[in-house]
Write a protein that holds these residues in place. Sequence first.
Motif, PDB file in Angstrom:
ATOM      1  N   ILE A   8       0.843  -1.208   0.000  1.00 53.41           N
ATOM      2  CA  ILE A   8       0.000   0.000   0.000  1.00 53.41           C
ATOM      3  C   ILE A   8       0.877   1.256   0.000  1.00 53.41           C
ATOM      4  N   ILE A   9       1.953   1.236   0.774  1.00 49.38           N
ATOM      5  CA  ILE A   9       2.876   2.376   0.804  1.00 49.38           C
ATOM      6  C   ILE A   9       3.548   2.549  -0.556  1.00 49.38           C
ATOM      7  N   ALA A  10       3.999   1.451  -1.165  1.00 51.31           N
ATOM      8  CA  ALA A  10       4.657   1.510  -2.479  1.00 51.31           C
ATOM      9  C   ALA A  10       3.683   2.010  -3.554  1.00 51.31           C
ATOM     10  N   ILE A  11       2.437   1.582  -3.481  1.00 50.19           N
ATOM     11  CA  ILE A  11       1.422   2.070  -4.431  1.00 50.19           C
ATOM     12  C   ILE A  11       1.245   3.581  -4.264  1.00 50.19           C
ATOM     13  N   GLY A  12       1.268   4.060  -3.028  1.00 50.66           N
ATOM     14  CA  GLY A  12       1.180   5.498  -2.774  1.00 50.66           C
ATOM     15  C   GLY A  12       2.339   6.255  -3.407  1.00 50.66           C
ATOM     16  N   ILE A  13       3.531   5.686  -3.370  1.00 48.82           N
ATOM     17  CA  ILE A  13       4.700   6.306  -4.005  1.00 48.82           C
ATOM     18  C   ILE A  13       4.485   6.400  -5.513  1.00 48.82           C
ATOM     19  N   ILE A  14       3.972   5.328  -6.101  1.00 48.29           N
ATOM     20  CA  ILE A  14       3.726   5.318  -7.549  1.00 48.29           C
ATOM     21  C   ILE A  14       2.640   6.332  -7.908  1.00 48.29           C
ATOM     22  N   GLU A  15       1.578   6.396  -7.112  1.00 48.19           N
ATOM     23  CA  GLU A  15       0.518   7.388  -7.364  1.00 48.19           C
ATOM     24  C   GLU A  15       1.080   8.810  -7.320  1.00 48.19           C
ATOM     25  N   LYS A  35      -5.510   7.810  -8.815  1.00 46.89           N
ATOM     26  CA  LYS A  35      -5.510   6.830  -7.725  1.00 46.89           C
ATOM     27  C   LYS A  35      -5.836   5.478  -8.330  1.00 46.89           C
ATOM     28  N   PHE A  36      -5.073   4.452  -7.956  1.00 51.70           N
ATOM     29  CA  PHE A  36      -5.363   3.109  -8.454  1.00 51.70           C
ATOM     30  C   PHE A  36      -6.706   2.642  -7.915  1.00 51.70           C
ATOM     31  N   LEU A  56       4.830   2.458 -13.379  1.00 48.61           N
ATOM     32  CA  LEU A  56       4.577   3.645 -14.198  1.00 48.61           C
ATOM     33  C   LEU A  56       4.431   3.246 -15.659  1.00 48.61           C
ATOM     34  N   LYS A  57       3.319   3.593 -16.243  1.00 47.18           N
ATOM     35  CA  LYS A  57       3.055   3.296 -17.658  1.00 47.18           C
ATOM     36  C   LYS A  57       2.916   4.614 -18.410  1.00 47.18           C
ATOM     37  N   ASN A  58       3.601   4.718 -19.528  1.00 51.53           N
ATOM     38  CA  ASN A  58       3.462   5.915 -20.366  1.00 51.53           C
ATOM     39  C   ASN A  58       2.097   5.895 -21.028  1.00 51.53           C
ATOM     40  N   THR A  59       1.466   7.059 -21.045  1.00 49.80           N
ATOM     41  CA  THR A  59       0.158   7.201 -21.687  1.00 49.80           C
ATOM     42  C   THR A  59       0.232   8.376 -22.657  1.00 49.80           C
ATOM     43  N   LYS A  60      -0.882   8.644 -23.297  1.00 49.58           N
ATOM     44  CA  LYS A  60      -0.944   9.775 -24.210  1.00 49.58           C
ATOM     45  C   LYS A  60      -0.703  11.087 -23.453  1.00 49.58           C
ATOM     46  N   GLU A  61      -1.206  11.166 -22.238  1.00 48.48           N
ATOM     47  CA  GLU A  61      -1.095  12.388 -21.448  1.00 48.48           C
ATOM     48  C   GLU A  61       0.204  12.463 -20.650  1.00 48.48           C
TER      49      GLU A  61
END
Length: 136
Positions: A8-15, A35-36, A56-61
């Motif tokens: 959960i902490i790691a997901i917060g870092i990614i967010e 937010k996931f 992290l995934k690259n998107t159009k934005e």
Amino acid sequence: MKLIESEIIAIGIIEAFYNKNRKGFLKKLFSKRFKFNTNEIPNPRNLVEFWNIYGLKNTKELSFTKEEKLECISKCYTILYNDNFNLKDDYNQKLNKFNTDARKAIKNNPGVHFNWNIPSPEKYLNENRDKFQNYS
């Protein structure tokens, strides 16, 4: 099964990486922060599977640099494994070896065209899958 605290902490870092590109006050005010919505559990519970789901995934934005991805992976590794292994240095050593080998190949084969697949942070994770055992 549920997500564990370190996940959960790691997901917060990614967010936070997804949201840091929204710098303008009005953008933050009028747009919902990323937010996931998933609570998908990595199986097996290792850094590679975790990154495949939440990385992290690259998107159009949004477009993330290699350095941003590497920094994020390194922070997630430290949280998930509670270890101070310097993932960035290991990646950079492997990248330097790749560059040295590439220069040597070009020098030994003048006039030959090479199509190099420069190692990305994701490729690094997959190639070192055995190094990243399950975390608890």
